[in-house]
Design an enzyme around this catalytic site. Structure first.
Site, PDB file in Angstrom:
ATOM      1  N   GLY A 297      -3.943  -4.064   6.399  1.00  0.00           N
ATOM      2  CA  GLY A 297      -2.848  -3.716   7.300  1.00  0.00           C
ATOM      3  C   GLY A 297      -3.100  -2.358   7.905  1.00  0.00           C
TER       4      GLY A 297
ATOM      5  CE  LYS B  53      -4.560   0.138   0.541  1.00  0.00           C
ATOM      6  NZ  LYS B  53      -5.207  -0.663   1.611  1.00  0.00           N
TER       7      LYS B  53
ATOM      8  CG  ASP C  66     -10.234  -0.851   5.316  1.00  0.00           C
ATOM      9  OD1 ASP C  66     -10.493  -1.254   6.453  1.00  0.00           O
ATOM     10  OD2 ASP C  66      -9.128  -0.321   5.051  1.00  0.00           O
TER      11      ASP C  66
ATOM     12  CE  LYS D   9      -3.891   3.860   2.243  1.00  0.00           C
ATOM     13  NZ  LYS D   9      -5.120   3.408   2.915  1.00  0.00           N
TER      14      LYS D   9
ATOM     15  CG  ASP E 134      -7.700   2.384   0.845  1.00  0.00           C
ATOM     16  OD1 ASP E 134      -8.857   2.842   0.956  1.00  0.00           O
ATOM     17  OD2 ASP E 134      -7.087   1.838   1.784  1.00  0.00           O
TER      18      ASP E 134
ATOM     19  CB  SER F 119      -0.891  -0.024   1.255  1.00  0.00           C
ATOM     20  OG  SER F 119      -1.555   1.213   1.422  1.00  0.00           O
TER      21      SER F 119
ATOM     22  CE  LYS G 275      -7.057  -2.183   7.089  1.00  0.00           C
ATOM     23  NZ  LYS G 275      -7.229  -0.717   7.043  1.00  0.00           N
TER      24      LYS G 275
ATOM     25  CD  GLU H 158      -8.631  -0.814   0.867  1.00  0.00           C
ATOM     26  OE1 GLU H 158      -7.715  -1.102   0.051  1.00  0.00           O
ATOM     27  OE2 GLU H 158      -8.478  -0.858   2.102  1.00  0.00           O
TER      28      GLU H 158
END
Ligand code: OSB
Ligand code: MG
Length: 372
Positions: A293, A164, A241, A166, A191, A138, A265, A216
């Site tokens: 994570g 991934k 998430d 952000k 995400d 990520s 998670k 995400e």
């Protein structure tokens, strides 16, 4: 059934500097403030690590609130008691509402303690089978598109099975399209950490054309309804998430098509037992899972790896190599991925031992608890 008596506990507050500045739509992290719990039974110890932050940005829970609950409520309700397994301890914790991240510290430490008492890897206790789990990485928001493409290239070279990125409003289609142009076949996701609204239709339409494996948590953490409306307009699957705090949340999300992929998670859903129930729900719907994570240190990372050995965790997780996060980790065992897979630490419980030397340098406070 083996009964485990909790005869002592230690709660430490740590501050661990990250090796990189991690920017998301909700803020910038440069360090982690961590509660590290040791539960004791005879000569055996089990460990749990917190994931909540100092401010309520990702979800509502914060470190000081969790510390208060663990000290004043959760530890007093389990210390000096015997439990015939994690499920029995879970019943005690279920008596308190919400605060799943705080409860997960205790629940996960007990899972480790219980598995170590039995002398089995935590994986076996949870029903996992695999010897390693698929991992991606990520990557936080960078200062330029070029820096983003360079950073992706470095991580592709390291063999991560998925990248991934952000995103946030104003930093979305441009960097993602640039990475896609540079890596046409890369398994890529984004995400948003709840930064968008349903009305951001231009951004979603553009992202939908970039061959993403999933998007995400685009919308509000508490809004499954709008996620379902958005999913109906996109061909890219949505992954949830922040929205999923329980197996019931997962059922409602999948039944209403608010998402088609679930980021698990364990700390977010209250621990391993609830994670296994989320896994069962997703399996029943045929929805893929992956291990999320929260920039965990070695204890939390080891827990996540063991849970990710369950068969439904088919997509690469965010359990990347510990050395990318920390100059020095709090455990002795290196948790390093190779060829896009993270090996499960060998041995009983979570399979890691604490590095007391490192811990002595990063511990801000430490307290011992005995049954009253
Ligand atoms: O949304 O998955 C997230 C980190 C902190 C809080 C939320 C998230 C993340 C990450 C990092 O994406 C995952 C990791 O490398 O641990
Ligand atoms: Mg996320």
């Amino acid at each position: 059934m083996t009964s485990v008596h909790i005869d002592g506990a230690q709660l430490r507050l740590l501050e661990l500097p990250l090796r990189f500045r991690f920017e998301t739509s909700f803020g910038v992290q440069t360090r982690r403030t961590i509660l590290l719990l040791t539960l004791r039974s005879g000569g055996v110890e089990g460990y749990g690590e917190s994931v909540m932050e100092l401010l309520p940005a990702y979800r509502e829970e914060v470190v000081p609130g969790a510390e208060y609950l663990i000290r004043e409520l959760l530890l007093p309700s389990v210390l000096g008691r015997s439990f015939a397994g994690p499920a029995e301890l879970g019943e005690v914790l279920a008596g308190f509402r919400g605060n799943r991240m705080a409860k997960a510290v205790v629940e996960m430490a007990f899972h480790d303690l219980y598995a170590r008492t039995l002398g089995v890897p935590l994986r076996d206790l949870l029903g996992g089978t695999r010897a390693s789990v698929p991992v991606g990485v990520s990557l936080g928001i960078q200062e330029s598109v070029d820096a983003t493409v360079d950073l992706v290239a470095r991580h592709v070279e390291q063999g991560y099975a998925r990248i991934k990125l952000k995103i946030k409003p104003g930093w979305d289609v441009r960097p993602v399209a640039a990475v896609r142009a540079a890596f046409p076949d890369l398994t890529m996701t984004v995400d948003a950490n709840s930064a968008y609204r349903l009305s951001d239709s231009r951004v979603f339409a553009a992202l939908d054309e970039l061959g993403l494996d999933y998007i995400e948590q685009p919308l509000a953490y508490d809004d499954l309804h709008d996620h379902a409306l958005l999913q109906g307009r996109l061909s890219t699957p949505l992954c949830l998430d922040e929205s999923i705090l329980s197996a019931q949340d997962a059922r409602k999300a999948l039944a209403s098509d608010a998402g088609r992929v679930i980021n698990v998670k364990p700390a977010r859903v209250g621990g391993h037992s609830e994670s296994v129930r989320v896994h069962a729900v997703a399996q029943a719907f045929g929805a893929p899972l992956w291990m999320g994570g929260m920039l965990e240190a070695g204890v939390g990372r080891a827990h996540n790896i063991h849970l990710a050995t369950l068969p439904g965790f088919t997509k690469p997780g965010d359990v990347s190599s510990a050395s990318r996060y920390w100059e020095e980790d709090i455990v002795n065992e290196p948790l390093e991925a190779e060829g896009g897979r993270m090996p499960v630490p060998a041995g009983a419980g979570i399979g890691v031992t604490l590095n007391e030397d490192v811990l002595s340098r990063v511990t801000l406070r430490s307290d011992e608890f005995l049954p009253t």
